[in-house]
Design an enzyme around this catalytic site. Sequence first.
Site, PDB file in Angstrom:
ATOM      1  N   TYR A 143      31.644 -12.942  18.002  1.00  0.00           N
ATOM      2  CA  TYR A 143      32.248 -14.045  18.938  1.00  0.00           C
ATOM      3  C   TYR A 143      32.018 -15.468  18.464  1.00  0.00           C
ATOM      4  CZ  TYR A 143      33.304 -16.460  23.162  1.00  0.00           C
ATOM      5  OH  TYR A 143      33.768 -17.223  24.346  1.00  0.00           O
ATOM      6  N   LYS A 173      36.433 -12.839  17.367  1.00  0.00           N
ATOM      7  CA  LYS A 173      36.847 -13.663  18.281  1.00  0.00           C
ATOM      8  C   LYS A 173      36.714 -14.947  17.974  1.00  0.00           C
ATOM      9  CE  LYS A 173      36.901 -14.602  23.385  1.00  0.00           C
ATOM     10  NZ  LYS A 173      36.797 -16.221  23.281  1.00  0.00           N
TER      11      LYS A 173
END
EC number: 4.1.3.3
Length: 231
Positions: A143, A173
Site C-alpha cells: 500500500y 495499491k
Amino acid sequence: MASPKKKLQGLVAATITPMTEHGEINFSVIGRYVDYLVEEQGVKSIFVNGTTGEGLSLSISERRQVAEEWVTQGRNKLDQVVIHVGALSLKESQELARHAAEIGADGIAVIAPFFLKPGNKDVLINFLKEVAAAAPALPFYYYHIPALTGVKIRAEELLDRIQEKIPTFQGLKFSDTDLLDFGQCVDQNRQRQFALLFGVDEQLLSALVMGATGAVGSFVFRDLSTLCSNL
C-alpha cells in the site's frame, strides 16, 4: 507461491468502519453494507481497515473484530476481502497478517512504517517481507501512500526486487499523485501481471488510461464500476 483465486481488479471499495455515537464499532451495519455494495453498486471486492476505514486509529483488537465481521458477512457474496494489516510495530503487523489468514481473508496489504521510517528500498522490502512471511498462503499487496507515511521511496523502485524477496507479492495499491512513478510501474509490469490498483479518485481516469488494472476508492459510483469492469 500464493495467488488470488481471482485477479484483484476493477473497482475495489475502500470500506469505512461504521461507529456508534459513543465511539464503538457498529457491527450490525456491516452486513447491510455488503449487500449495498454487491446489489446496488455491483462491487464485489473490498479493502478493509485502510485509510478510509481508519484502521490505524483502531486498537489491534478492534481491527481483528472488524476484519472478522467483513469476512463473515462477505462469505459467498464478495469475491475478495483484502485486509490492511500495516502497523508501526512489526509484531503487531505480523499478528494481524496471521489473523487475516486464519479467518479466511483473500489477501493482505501493508503500508510502510511511518515513525521510524525505512531509509531505503531494501530496508522497506525487508520489513514487508517479514509481514508477508506471517501469512505465506495469502496474496500480498504493498500500500503505497507517501503523503501520509512520509516514506518517499518510489513505488517503481520496489518492483524490480520485491517479488524476488516476497514470492506472495501480487501488486500495489498506489495512492499517490505522482503519475510518472505510476507510469513507470505500469511499464515494469507489462510481463508480470501484477495488480496495479490506483487509489486517488480524482486522478483515476488518467490512471486507467495509463494502464491501471483497477481502483481502490472511497467514492463508489455505478459508472466507475462499469468502467473498471471493462478493464
